[in-house]
Design an enzyme around this catalytic site. Structure first.
Site, PDB file in Angstrom:
ATOM      1  N   CYS A  75       0.812  -1.225   0.000  1.00  0.00           N
ATOM      2  CA  CYS A  75       0.000   0.000   0.000  1.00  0.00           C
ATOM      3  C   CYS A  75       0.846   1.275   0.000  1.00  0.00           C
ATOM      4  CB  CYS A  75      -0.961  -0.001   1.186  1.00  0.00           C
ATOM      5  SG  CYS A  75      -2.176  -1.328   1.054  1.00  0.00           S
ATOM      6  N   HIS A 130      -3.637   7.164   2.517  1.00  0.00           N
ATOM      7  CA  HIS A 130      -3.987   5.856   1.969  1.00  0.00           C
ATOM      8  C   HIS A 130      -5.366   5.464   2.493  1.00  0.00           C
ATOM      9  CE1 HIS A 130      -3.922   1.756   0.794  1.00  0.00           C
ATOM     10  NE2 HIS A 130      -3.740   1.285   2.006  1.00  0.00           N
ATOM     11  N   ASN A 176     -10.124  -0.305  -0.460  1.00  0.00           N
ATOM     12  CA  ASN A 176      -8.663  -0.195  -0.480  1.00  0.00           C
ATOM     13  C   ASN A 176      -8.152  -0.787  -1.801  1.00  0.00           C
ATOM     14  OD1 ASN A 176      -5.919  -0.386  -0.140  1.00  0.00           O
ATOM     15  ND2 ASN A 176      -6.022  -1.290   1.915  1.00  0.00           N
TER      16      ASN A 176
HETATM   17  N1  COA Z   1     -18.322  -8.828   9.266  1.00  0.00           N
HETATM   18  C1  COA Z   1     -18.836  -9.003  10.485  1.00  0.00           C
HETATM   19  N2  COA Z   1     -18.081  -9.278  11.566  1.00  0.00           N
HETATM   20  C2  COA Z   1     -16.760  -9.378  11.393  1.00  0.00           C
HETATM   21  C3  COA Z   1     -16.171  -9.210  10.135  1.00  0.00           C
HETATM   22  C4  COA Z   1     -17.009  -8.923   9.042  1.00  0.00           C
HETATM   23  N3  COA Z   1     -16.538  -8.728   7.791  1.00  0.00           N
HETATM   24  N4  COA Z   1     -14.836  -9.342  10.262  1.00  0.00           N
HETATM   25  C5  COA Z   1     -14.595  -9.592  11.542  1.00  0.00           C
HETATM   26  N5  COA Z   1     -15.764  -9.619  12.236  1.00  0.00           N
HETATM   27  C6  COA Z   1     -15.964  -9.849  13.664  1.00  0.00           C
HETATM   28  C7  COA Z   1     -14.819 -10.602  14.267  1.00  0.00           C
HETATM   29  O1  COA Z   1     -15.008 -11.994  14.136  1.00  0.00           O
HETATM   30  C8  COA Z   1     -14.886 -10.151  15.702  1.00  0.00           C
HETATM   31  O2  COA Z   1     -15.921 -10.852  16.369  1.00  0.00           O
HETATM   32  P1  COA Z   1     -15.739 -11.299  17.904  1.00  0.00           P
HETATM   33  O3  COA Z   1     -15.575 -10.013  18.665  1.00  0.00           O
HETATM   34  O4  COA Z   1     -17.011 -12.007  18.155  1.00  0.00           O
HETATM   35  O5  COA Z   1     -14.516 -12.159  17.911  1.00  0.00           O
HETATM   36  C9  COA Z   1     -15.305  -8.698  15.593  1.00  0.00           C
HETATM   37  O6  COA Z   1     -15.969  -8.570  14.322  1.00  0.00           O
HETATM   38  C10 COA Z   1     -14.160  -7.723  15.667  1.00  0.00           C
HETATM   39  O7  COA Z   1     -13.135  -8.211  14.824  1.00  0.00           O
HETATM   40  P2  COA Z   1     -11.792  -7.433  14.600  1.00  0.00           P
HETATM   41  O8  COA Z   1     -10.929  -8.140  13.601  1.00  0.00           O
HETATM   42  O9  COA Z   1     -11.196  -7.088  15.936  1.00  0.00           O
HETATM   43  O10 COA Z   1     -12.365  -6.103  13.931  1.00  0.00           O
HETATM   44  P3  COA Z   1     -11.698  -4.718  13.716  1.00  0.00           P
HETATM   45  O11 COA Z   1     -12.468  -3.665  14.385  1.00  0.00           O
HETATM   46  O12 COA Z   1     -10.216  -4.774  13.963  1.00  0.00           O
HETATM   47  O13 COA Z   1     -11.930  -4.517  12.165  1.00  0.00           O
HETATM   48  C11 COA Z   1     -10.655  -4.634  10.139  1.00  0.00           C
HETATM   49  C12 COA Z   1     -11.371  -5.394  11.232  1.00  0.00           C
HETATM   50  C13 COA Z   1     -10.004  -5.580   9.186  1.00  0.00           C
HETATM   51  C14 COA Z   1     -11.693  -3.796   9.416  1.00  0.00           C
HETATM   52  C15 COA Z   1      -9.626  -3.703  10.809  1.00  0.00           C
HETATM   53  O14 COA Z   1      -8.824  -4.444  11.672  1.00  0.00           O
HETATM   54  C16 COA Z   1      -8.717  -3.030   9.823  1.00  0.00           C
HETATM   55  O15 COA Z   1      -9.143  -2.172   9.081  1.00  0.00           O
HETATM   56  N6  COA Z   1      -7.425  -3.366   9.876  1.00  0.00           N
HETATM   57  C17 COA Z   1      -6.406  -2.720   9.066  1.00  0.00           C
HETATM   58  C18 COA Z   1      -6.641  -3.077   7.656  1.00  0.00           C
HETATM   59  C19 COA Z   1      -5.657  -2.408   6.810  1.00  0.00           C
HETATM   60  O16 COA Z   1      -5.398  -1.250   6.957  1.00  0.00           O
HETATM   61  N7  COA Z   1      -5.119  -3.205   5.888  1.00  0.00           N
HETATM   62  C20 COA Z   1      -4.315  -2.802   4.848  1.00  0.00           C
HETATM   63  C21 COA Z   1      -3.085  -2.185   5.306  1.00  0.00           C
HETATM   64  S1  COA Z   1      -2.500  -1.488   3.944  1.00  0.00           S
END
Ligand code: COA
Length: 330
Positions: free
Chosen positions: A117, A257, A287
């Site tokens: 990214c 980004h 993204n």
């Molecule tokens: N839909 C519904 N629920 C979901 C889900 C989805 N698509 N993905 C995860 N969950 C659930 C998880 O299972 C978890 O449930 P639990 O609490 O019962 O275990 C809960 O939602 C929270 O999961 P978590 O992974 O902690 O969510 P988050 O708030 O961290 O959001 C992302 C997930 C991926 C959106 C976030 O972590 C993110 O944006 N990360 C960075 C991504 C990024 O920048 N990537 C590229 C870098 S260049």
């Protein structure tokens, strides 16, 4: 009169495919829902390149042709073309080579650059250095990814985030202090444990087993990446502002980004730049990895004024991260 050569952006092009993948479409594929995706990421829909025989180079070609048309130049005038991507058409040759062939850029040398990214920022600095050297007059820098080609649409952790798209800028020498003025760039390969494609490289070449184990798709530990991304992008912007003696009031546009709306908000808040001066299109495109920053420039170019200070910031797989200051020159 400032005689130092800087690399000014003199034209911008962009392209996103027509097909949209909405949160409601994803609800039918994996266990997720529109409300969760919107509140956790800010994304409403993404663009997906559909159709046989199409690849990342096909996203790039219209973007580069648009850029040339706007600037009134022939593709044969391009000296060098750099493509930032993690979804090249082939393992080799470089997608940049393919693009030059498709657009008839016969006089350009070209190569790909992989920094996930942060790829566009890395490429922009690389391209700017070529201009600053005085050896090249027209360098095209592209950020493009067909993320749908490496996303597992049974994995709700990743399939909600990514989309396809391409953006490109033309760099030319400037003698009045416009263009790419400063960059801070970093990398830390220990981050590969949180974000990578496991197989298909020299460590784990493609086998029936790697395919069956779904190891050719993006693997991401979202929460860990989120934590590093918030810190990495905010720190890089702070470092750049200190290095260039800029305050928040001096920054007309923050160009972050587009990985997660919450990461964008916290980067803006730490920099002290209000959201109305932040380029945000994550809701439409998700993204697009290397594509996010040039797609923002493409969409906002009509609002930009000569002399505006733009701070671009990115964080991505590697880990790679950084920030770049551009003084808009046209
Ligand atoms: N839909 C519904 N629920 C979901 C889900 C989805 N698509 N993905 C995860 N969950 C659930 C998880 O299972 C978890 O449930 P639990 O609490 O019962 O275990 C809960 O939602 C929270 O999961 P978590 O992974 O902690 O969510 P988050 O708030 O961290 O959001 C992302 C997930 C991926 C959106 C976030 O972590 C993110 O944006 N990360 C960075 C991504 C990024 O920048 N990537 C590229 C870098 S260049």
């Amino acid at each position: 009169m400032n005689h130092k050569i800087t690399a000014a952006i003199t034209s911008v092009g962009g392209f996103v495919p027509e097909d949209r993948l909405t949160n409601f479409d994803l609800e039918k594929i994996v266990d997720t829902n529109d409300e969760w995706i919107r509140t956790r990421t800010g994304i409403h829909e993404r663009r997906i390149q559909k159709g046989e025989g199409l690849a990342t180079s096909d996203l790039i070609v219209p973007a580069v042709l648009e850029l040339c048309k706007k600037r009134g130049i022939e593709t044969t005038e391009i000296d060098c073309l750099i493509v930032a991507t993690v979804t090249s058409d082939y393992p080799f040759p470089a997608t940049a080579n393919v693009v030059c062939d498709k657009i008839g850029a016969k006089n350009a040398w070209s190569f790909d650059l992989a920094a996930a990214c942060s790829g566009f920022l890395y490429s922009l600095t690389t391209g700017a250095t070529l201009i600053e050297s005085g050896r090249y007059k027209k360098v095209v820098v592209v950020g493009a990814d067909k993320m749908s080609s490496i996303i597992d649409y049974t994995d709700r952790n990743t399939c909600i985030i990514f989309g396809d798209g391409a953006g490109a800028v033309l760099l030319e020498p400037n003698y009045e202090g416009y263009g790419v003025l400063e960059s801070v760039l970093h990398s830390d390969g220990s981050g590969r444990k949180y974000l990578r494609t496991e197989a298909g490289g020299s460590l784990h070449p493609t086998t029936l087993e790697t395919v069956q184990a779904r190891q050719h798709f993006v693997y991401q530990e979202g929460a860990a990446v989120y934590k590093y991304a918030v810190k990495g992008m905010s720190d890089a912007v702070a470092e750049l502002m200190e290095k260039t003696n800029l305050t928040a009031d001096d920054i007309q546009w923050l160009v972050p980004h587009q990985a997660n709306m919450r990461i964008i908000e916290s980067t803006a808040s730490r920099a002290g730049v209000p959201l109305e001066r932040v380029m945000i299109n994550i809701q439409k495109y998700g993204n697009t990895t290397s594509g996010t920053l040039p797609l923002c420039l493409w969409e906002w170019q009509s609002k930009l004024k000569k002399g505006d200070n733009l701070v671009l910031a990115a964080f991505g797989g590697g880990f790679t991260w950084g920030a770049t200051l551009i003084k808009w020159g046209f």
